[in-house]
Design a protein around this motif. Structure first.
Motif, PDB file in Angstrom:
ATOM      1  N   UNK A 121     -13.086  13.560  15.317  1.00 40.12           N
ATOM      2  CA  UNK A 121     -13.175  13.974  13.923  1.00 40.12           C
ATOM      3  C   UNK A 121     -13.721  12.862  13.049  1.00 40.12           C
ATOM      4  N   UNK A 122     -13.780  13.122  11.761  1.00 35.63           N
ATOM      5  CA  UNK A 122     -14.348  12.175  10.807  1.00 35.63           C
ATOM      6  C   UNK A 122     -13.392  11.963   9.639  1.00 35.63           C
ATOM      7  N   UNK A 123     -13.524  10.797   8.997  1.00 31.77           N
ATOM      8  CA  UNK A 123     -12.851  10.540   7.741  1.00 31.77           C
ATOM      9  C   UNK A 123     -13.865   9.975   6.760  1.00 31.77           C
ATOM     10  N   UNK A 169       0.851  -1.194   0.000  1.00 31.20           N
ATOM     11  CA  UNK A 169       0.000   0.000   0.000  1.00 31.20           C
ATOM     12  C   UNK A 169       0.885   1.243   0.000  1.00 31.20           C
ATOM     13  N   UNK A 170       0.483   2.237  -0.780  1.00 31.65           N
ATOM     14  CA  UNK A 170       1.193   3.508  -0.845  1.00 31.65           C
ATOM     15  C   UNK A 170       0.194   4.641  -0.728  1.00 31.65           C
ATOM     16  N   UNK A 171       0.475   5.620   0.118  1.00 41.50           N
ATOM     17  CA  UNK A 171      -0.421   6.782   0.190  1.00 41.50           C
ATOM     18  C   UNK A 171       0.372   8.082   0.311  1.00 41.50           C
ATOM     19  N   UNK A 172      -0.283   9.152  -0.129  1.00 39.28           N
ATOM     20  CA  UNK A 172       0.230  10.512   0.041  1.00 39.28           C
ATOM     21  C   UNK A 172      -0.870  11.340   0.660  1.00 39.28           C
ATOM     22  N   UNK A 173      -0.532  12.199   1.629  1.00 44.60           N
ATOM     23  CA  UNK A 173      -1.527  13.032   2.291  1.00 44.60           C
ATOM     24  C   UNK A 173      -0.998  14.439   2.472  1.00 44.60           C
ATOM     25  N   UNK A 174      -1.937  15.399   2.494  1.00 47.42           N
ATOM     26  CA  UNK A 174      -1.563  16.807   2.616  1.00 47.42           C
ATOM     27  C   UNK A 174      -2.715  17.560   3.261  1.00 47.42           C
ATOM     28  N   UNK A 175      -2.391  18.391   4.250  1.00 43.66           N
ATOM     29  CA  UNK A 175      -3.432  19.162   4.924  1.00 43.66           C
ATOM     30  C   UNK A 175      -3.934  20.286   4.027  1.00 43.66           C
ATOM     31  N   UNK A 176      -5.212  20.578   4.161  1.00 43.83           N
ATOM     32  CA  UNK A 176      -5.836  21.701   3.453  1.00 43.83           C
ATOM     33  C   UNK A 176      -5.745  22.961   4.311  1.00 43.83           C
ATOM     34  N   UNK A 177      -6.000  22.791   5.600  1.00 43.08           N
ATOM     35  CA  UNK A 177      -5.867  23.855   6.592  1.00 43.08           C
ATOM     36  C   UNK A 177      -5.652  23.194   7.947  1.00 43.08           C
ATOM     37  N   UNK A 178      -5.971  23.873   9.038  1.00 41.82           N
ATOM     38  CA  UNK A 178      -5.735  23.330  10.365  1.00 41.82           C
ATOM     39  C   UNK A 178      -6.731  22.289  10.825  1.00 41.82           C
ATOM     40  N   UNK A 179      -7.769  22.031  10.025  1.00 46.60           N
ATOM     41  CA  UNK A 179      -8.771  21.044  10.441  1.00 46.60           C
ATOM     42  C   UNK A 179      -9.119  20.022   9.366  1.00 46.60           C
ATOM     43  N   UNK A 204      -7.743  17.526   5.862  1.00 43.87           N
ATOM     44  CA  UNK A 204      -6.615  16.940   5.154  1.00 43.87           C
ATOM     45  C   UNK A 204      -7.146  15.921   4.151  1.00 43.87           C
ATOM     46  N   UNK A 205      -6.497  15.819   2.976  1.00 42.65           N
ATOM     47  CA  UNK A 205      -6.861  14.801   1.998  1.00 42.65           C
ATOM     48  C   UNK A 205      -5.744  13.778   1.879  1.00 42.65           C
ATOM     49  N   UNK A 206      -6.131  12.570   1.441  1.00 41.01           N
ATOM     50  CA  UNK A 206      -5.173  11.479   1.248  1.00 41.01           C
ATOM     51  C   UNK A 206      -5.610  10.650   0.050  1.00 41.01           C
ATOM     52  N   UNK A 207      -4.639  10.190  -0.739  1.00 41.31           N
ATOM     53  CA  UNK A 207      -4.899   9.281  -1.841  1.00 41.31           C
ATOM     54  C   UNK A 207      -4.147   7.982  -1.549  1.00 41.31           C
ATOM     55  N   UNK A 257      -9.751   7.646  -2.235  1.00 38.87           N
ATOM     56  CA  UNK A 257      -9.582   9.004  -1.778  1.00 38.87           C
ATOM     57  C   UNK A 257     -10.172   9.150  -0.386  1.00 38.87           C
ATOM     58  N   UNK A 258      -9.505   9.927   0.464  1.00 43.22           N
ATOM     59  CA  UNK A 258      -9.957  10.107   1.845  1.00 43.22           C
ATOM     60  C   UNK A 258      -9.910  11.585   2.214  1.00 43.22           C
ATOM     61  N   UNK A 259     -10.904  12.022   2.978  1.00 41.73           N
ATOM     62  CA  UNK A 259     -10.942  13.385   3.493  1.00 41.73           C
ATOM     63  C   UNK A 259     -11.086  13.335   5.000  1.00 41.73           C
ATOM     64  N   UNK A 260     -10.100  13.894   5.722  1.00 44.00           N
ATOM     65  CA  UNK A 260     -10.113  13.957   7.184  1.00 44.00           C
ATOM     66  C   UNK A 260     -10.643  15.318   7.628  1.00 44.00           C
TER      67      UNK A 260
END
Length: 221
Positions: free
Chosen positions: A90-92, A40-50, A52-55, A74-77
């Motif tokens: 929080x939610x994902x 499994x390989x993933x990359x994630x990056x925050x959008x702001x302080x609350x 974050x997205x991940x593929x 695709x995931x949204x935290x």
């Protein structure tokens, strides 16, 4: 239900965060069959302080059969509690795509993290998903995950985690028809940007693999 590559993720999002991680999972002699291997390989990056997205991309590998694409997700935290609270929540939200006329999935997950002391913390997740598209099954897939962790010197961490996969609400079955696993884990920073996580999960029910060996290598940017 073999090759558990998922983790007991937390609800906290750090602004400016960027990272990638490779995960390897091995279930030796899975359910009396050949070794089951997952990459499994993933990359994630925050959008702001609350938020974050991940593929995520995963492939399975059985000896003699070669590498086989499993899914793209695709995931949204979304962290919903203020940073200063001891209990974070929080939610994902997930959207999964598969090929070969296999159904996709959409999921909603509730994540919680409680700081018990300066060194101890615990996490608890409630996870749900439904099939969509071709050959979709009815019902809701349900999971829970939890861990108990202790901070060690140098930024390391160790603890125990539990994974409970109950299956589909259309046919949940009994305890041994479901996948229940438990085992130790350890996280170790290698350099300022690189880290390694190792864990072993032992099956507690008949449907779970006897042993899952997991190794993750991550890098922050």
């Amino acid at each position: 239900m073999a090759q558990t590559t998922g983790g007991v993720f937390g609800p906290v999002v750090n602004e400016g965060h960027k990272s990638a991680q490779y995960r390897f999972g091995l279930a030796p002699d899975a359910n009396g069959s050949d070794d089951a291997i997952a990459h499994r390989l993933h990359y994630q990056q925050s959008i702001d302080g609350s938020k974050m997205w991940r593929i995520v991309a995963q492939a399975n590998d059985r000896p003699g059969s070669g590498l086989d694409f499993d899914y793209l997700q695709g995931q949204l935290f979304w962290q919903v509690t203020p940073d200063e609270r001891r209990w974070q929540s929080g939610f994902r939200f997930d959207a999964r795509w598969r090929d070969d006329d296999r159904p996709g999935q959409i999921g909603a997950n509730w994540a919680n993290q409680v700081k018990l002391s300066d060194r101890w913390s615990t996490r608890f997740l409630v996870m749900s998903a439904i099939d969509i598209g071709d050959n979709a099954s009815d019902g809701i897939y349900l999971q829970t995950r939890a861990n108990l962790a202790r901070k060690l010197k140098g930024g390391a961490q160790a603890g125990v985690e539990m994974f409970n996969n109950y299956g589909n609400t259309e046919d949940l079955g009994g305890f041994d028809d479901q996948s229940h696993q438990i085992g130790p884990f350890a996280s170790l920073p290698v350099t300022e940007n690189w880290s390694v996580v190792g864990s072993v999960l032992v099956g507690m029910s008949n449907a779970a693999s006897d042993t899952d060996l997991r190794l993750w290598v991550g890098r922050e940017f």
